[in-house]
Design an enzyme around this catalytic site. Structure first.
Site, mmCIF file in Angstrom:
data_model
loop_
_atom_site.group_PDB
_atom_site.id
_atom_site.type_symbol
_atom_site.label_atom_id
_atom_site.label_comp_id
_atom_site.label_asym_id
_atom_site.label_seq_id
_atom_site.Cartn_x
_atom_site.Cartn_y
_atom_site.Cartn_z
ATOM 1 N N HIS A 140 0.853 -1.189 0.000
ATOM 2 C CA HIS A 140 0.000 0.000 0.000
ATOM 3 C C HIS A 140 0.888 1.238 0.000
ATOM 4 O O HIS A 140 0.957 1.973 0.985
ATOM 5 C CB HIS A 140 -0.927 0.004 1.213
ATOM 6 C CG HIS A 140 -1.980 -1.050 1.151
ATOM 7 N ND1 HIS A 140 -2.999 -1.026 0.222
ATOM 8 C CD2 HIS A 140 -2.166 -2.179 1.875
ATOM 9 C CE1 HIS A 140 -3.778 -2.086 0.396
ATOM 10 N NE2 HIS A 140 -3.300 -2.804 1.381
ATOM 11 N N GLU B 168 -6.196 -12.668 5.369
ATOM 12 C CA GLU B 168 -7.041 -11.485 5.164
ATOM 13 C C GLU B 168 -8.132 -11.693 4.113
ATOM 14 O O GLU B 168 -8.654 -10.728 3.559
ATOM 15 C CB GLU B 168 -6.181 -10.248 4.860
ATOM 16 C CG GLU B 168 -5.199 -10.383 3.722
ATOM 17 C CD GLU B 168 -4.235 -9.193 3.629
ATOM 18 O OE1 GLU B 168 -4.343 -8.230 4.405
ATOM 19 O OE2 GLU B 168 -3.369 -9.234 2.746
ATOM 20 N N ASP C 109 -8.627 -5.882 5.099
ATOM 21 C CA ASP C 109 -8.921 -6.697 3.915
ATOM 22 C C ASP C 109 -9.918 -7.803 4.240
ATOM 23 O O ASP C 109 -10.774 -8.140 3.418
ATOM 24 C CB ASP C 109 -7.626 -7.297 3.345
ATOM 25 C CG ASP C 109 -6.945 -6.346 2.373
ATOM 26 O OD1 ASP C 109 -7.635 -5.825 1.478
ATOM 27 O OD2 ASP C 109 -5.742 -6.112 2.510
HETATM 28 C C1 3PY Z 1 -5.235 -5.402 6.626
HETATM 29 O O1 3PY Z 1 -5.861 -5.064 7.648
HETATM 30 O O2 3PY Z 1 -5.774 -5.765 5.558
HETATM 31 C C2 3PY Z 1 -3.799 -5.353 6.647
HETATM 32 O O3 3PY Z 1 -3.163 -5.765 5.715
HETATM 33 C C3 3PY Z 1 -3.154 -4.739 7.857
HETATM 34 O O4 3PY Z 1 -1.831 -4.570 7.677
HETATM 35 MG MG MG Z 2 -4.280 -6.142 4.037
#
Ligand code: 3PY
Ligand code: MG
Length: 254
Positions: free
Chosen positions: A47, A152, A178
């Site tokens: 990101h 995630e 995510d």
């Molecule tokens: C998320 O919360 O998706 C992350 O990747 C946190 O680093």
């Molecule tokens: Mg993430």
């Protein structure tokens, strides 16, 4: 240069560790952040706009202050992982790992033989062969490199039991943001379905020899997840900047 990975040592001793995501190609700012007492910094290629070439100076900035430099790579690809590690990361966050096969691929990319197939050359991480033989470096790198796999997506939650059986993964890391998106509640990790999924990950990891990690932007959230077994915590630079500046401005404008 790859030195003893103090973050990994603390995890082995059962201690909690705390790190900060950082996505600016400024070693000066990274040094300032490193001086605040973090165990590790995660230089964020996912990101953000960081490239492997930024890792060299960013890793130096962390190393100077005894902080472990990690990299969140853009993708689970051997060539990408290799470049971040060779440039100086002492470990990896790999996002979007959705099957046991993908989790195995992370380890194969991150480790030298016999466990893995990481490409071998004299690199910055290995001191360009100046301080030890390549053979010694490969063994040491396999020991010291920290491997963090993100959980995630709904698919990853379903596969987490298999991930716990993969040798070479150190931390199974819940990405609440995510995951909330994947479960149909984008940006709402407090939704009961997301909470249930995270709790099921915690249960599985608790029955394994892996460390549970999670993104915890607030001390309360971190305390809650410490009680649920997490020992590897991350937050993001922007959250701290936002909070401190807004508090200051609210106070001075009165
Ligand atoms: C998320 O919360 O998706 C992350 O990747 C946190 O680093
Ligand atoms: Mg993430």
């Amino acid at each position: 240069m790859l030195v003893e990975n103090t973050t990994k040592q603390k995890l082995r001793a059962g201690e909690a560790v705390f790190g900060c995501f950082f996505r600016y190609a400024s070693p000066t700012l990274a040094e300032h952040v490193a001086m605040q007492g973090w165990d590790f910094l995660i230089y964020d290629g996912e990101h953000g706009s960081l490239e492997p070439r930024d890792m060299e100076d960013l890793a130096r900035a962390a190393e100077l202050h005894g902080v472990t430099p990690l990299a969140r790579v853009t993708a689970n690809e051997p060539a990408t992982i290799l470049r971040y590690l060779d440039a100086g990361a002492h470990g990896l966050h790999v996002p979007w790992v959705n099957t046991a096969e993908e989790a195995e691929r992370v380890v194969v990319s991150a480790k030298y033989g016999p466990r893995g197939l990481r490409g071998l050359a004299g690199s910055r991480q290995g001191g360009w062969g100046n301080t030890e033989s390549l053979a010694d470096f490969t063994a040491r790198a396999n020991e010291e490199t920290l491997v963090v796999v993100h959980i995630e997506t709904a698919d990853a939650v379903a596969a987490v039991q298999e991930y716990t059986e993969i040798d070479g993964i150190d931390v199974l890391f819940i990405g609440p943001t995510d995951l909330s998106h994947s479960l149909g509640h984008p940006g709402n990790p407090s939704h009961p379905e997301v909470q249930d999924a995270m709790a099921s990950v915690a249960d599985v990891v608790a029955r394994s020899n892996k460390t549970l990690g999670i993104y915890a932007g607030s001390p309360d959230f971190a305390a809650d997840w410490f009680a649920k077994g997490a020992r590897y915590f991350t937050a993001g630079l922007e959250g701290f900047v936002k909070q401190a500046m807004q508090n200051y401005l609210a106070a001075v404008r009165g």
